[in-house]
Design a protein around this motif. Sequence first.
Motif, PDB file in Angstrom:
ATOM      1  N   ALA A   1       0.829  -1.209   0.000  1.00 44.71           N
ATOM      2  CA  ALA A   1       0.000   0.000   0.000  1.00 44.71           C
ATOM      3  C   ALA A   1       0.859   1.253   0.000  1.00 44.71           C
ATOM      4  CB  ALA A   1      -0.933  -0.008   1.205  1.00 44.71           C
ATOM      5  N   SER A   2       2.024   1.168   0.657  1.00 42.06           N
ATOM      6  CA  SER A   2       2.908   2.333   0.746  1.00 42.06           C
ATOM      7  C   SER A   2       3.875   2.437  -0.424  1.00 42.06           C
ATOM      8  CB  SER A   2       3.714   2.269   2.046  1.00 42.06           C
ATOM      9  OG  SER A   2       4.624   1.172   2.017  1.00 42.06           O
ATOM     10  N   GLY A   3       3.962   1.369  -1.235  1.00 41.44           N
ATOM     11  CA  GLY A   3       4.887   1.366  -2.363  1.00 41.44           C
ATOM     12  C   GLY A   3       6.258   0.823  -2.032  1.00 41.44           C
ATOM     13  N   GLU A   4       6.449   0.350  -0.800  1.00 39.48           N
ATOM     14  CA  GLU A   4       7.750  -0.242  -0.430  1.00 39.48           C
ATOM     15  C   GLU A   4       8.025  -1.463  -1.303  1.00 39.48           C
ATOM     16  OE1 GLU A   4      10.070  -2.037   3.512  1.00 39.48           O
ATOM     17  OE2 GLU A   4       7.935  -1.574   3.605  1.00 39.48           O
ATOM     18  N   THR A   5       6.997  -2.288  -1.497  1.00 39.39           N
ATOM     19  CA  THR A   5       7.046  -3.353  -2.504  1.00 39.39           C
ATOM     20  C   THR A   5       5.920  -3.059  -3.490  1.00 39.39           C
ATOM     21  OG1 THR A   5       5.591  -4.762  -1.152  1.00 39.39           O
ATOM     22  CG2 THR A   5       7.971  -5.122  -0.959  1.00 39.39           C
ATOM     23  N   LEU A   6       6.123  -3.412  -4.742  1.00 35.79           N
ATOM     24  CA  LEU A   6       5.094  -3.105  -5.735  1.00 35.79           C
ATOM     25  C   LEU A   6       3.871  -4.014  -5.589  1.00 35.79           C
ATOM     26  CD1 LEU A   6       6.953  -2.337  -9.097  1.00 35.79           C
ATOM     27  CD2 LEU A   6       5.738  -0.767  -7.589  1.00 35.79           C
ATOM     28  N   LEU A   7       4.081  -5.211  -5.050  1.00 33.66           N
ATOM     29  CA  LEU A   7       3.011  -6.189  -4.970  1.00 33.66           C
ATOM     30  C   LEU A   7       2.921  -6.795  -3.582  1.00 33.66           C
ATOM     31  CD1 LEU A   7       3.931  -8.202  -8.189  1.00 33.66           C
ATOM     32  CD2 LEU A   7       2.122  -6.476  -8.030  1.00 33.66           C
ATOM     33  N   THR A   8       1.773  -7.373  -3.294  1.00 34.63           N
ATOM     34  CA  THR A   8       1.627  -8.224  -2.126  1.00 34.63           C
ATOM     35  C   THR A   8       0.711  -9.368  -2.502  1.00 34.63           C
ATOM     36  OG1 THR A   8       1.124  -8.309   0.249  1.00 34.63           O
ATOM     37  CG2 THR A   8      -0.393  -7.040  -1.137  1.00 34.63           C
ATOM     38  N   ILE A   9       0.873 -10.486  -1.821  1.00 38.45           N
ATOM     39  CA  ILE A   9      -0.020 -11.622  -2.013  1.00 38.45           C
ATOM     40  C   ILE A   9      -0.446 -12.092  -0.637  1.00 38.45           C
ATOM     41  CG2 ILE A   9       1.895 -13.278  -2.107  1.00 38.45           C
ATOM     42  CD1 ILE A   9       0.183 -14.947  -4.069  1.00 38.45           C
ATOM     43  N   GLY A  10      -1.713 -12.449  -0.514  1.00 42.09           N
ATOM     44  CA  GLY A  10      -2.222 -12.909   0.766  1.00 42.09           C
ATOM     45  C   GLY A  10      -3.692 -13.239   0.655  1.00 42.09           C
TER      46      GLY A  10
END
Length: 259
Positions: free
Chosen positions: A133-142
């Motif tokens: 959400a903050s842009g630290e990583t471009l993606l998340t999976i969960g």
Amino acid sequence: MVENFPGAGGIRGVKELLGAQADGYTFGLIPASVLYVSPIIYTSENLNLSRDLVPVSPVFESPMAIATSPQSGISSLADVLRMAKAKPGVIGISTLPQNSAVHLAAEMLKEQAGINLLVVPFTNPAEAVLSAASGETLLTIGVIASMSQLVKSGKLRLIATTLNRRLPGFEDVPAATEVVPGYVVNAWAGLFAPAGTPASIIGKVNNDVRKVLADPAIANRFSAGGMYPVAGTTAELVATIKAERPAWEKIARTAGRAA
């Protein structure tokens, strides 16, 4: 009576079940990841769950999704594949801890899509989601439930779900397998009994579980937590395990870290 045994990747609870009498009075609600992955990751425990546990009934599935910030410039899983192939090892995807189902789902995506993502495991589930959400990583999976509030607030956008179909309430979100054929990750849980439990008891409990899951009030309680009840037969659960186990075991061996 419900007893929770957290920790050790689900091994504590499984061992309690394995130590119970096979008299139909003790059952375990076991996630798919524990069933498939734990015997490979926790080799020192010498577990043989396919031999020592009997499937009783599926209970629910908790779909995963891949998400990104609306400001990331990514609008689809196809975008991710193009970016990852152009910049191998640069596109970050946050997950839950090493060897969790979510972590291995990201590793499975890398393998089946033929891309090199930077997989970033987080100990804290909230931090994993916030990183995207903050842009630290471009993606998340969960699991979708863990992202729901950020999706509703517009801080995250779902770009793919991981079941083999589009989900109720998320019909506009493609299934990942539409872009990466064969990529299906189903985070489900089922009811199991110690080996030797009489077949008559297995059948009765399966019927009882299906009756409970058919209750709309129960289904609504599941859906509120981002889960879908699965009122299936014992044979259907056995077939699911047979179909899914090879892919999970393969990724656990290649990407997992033995304890």
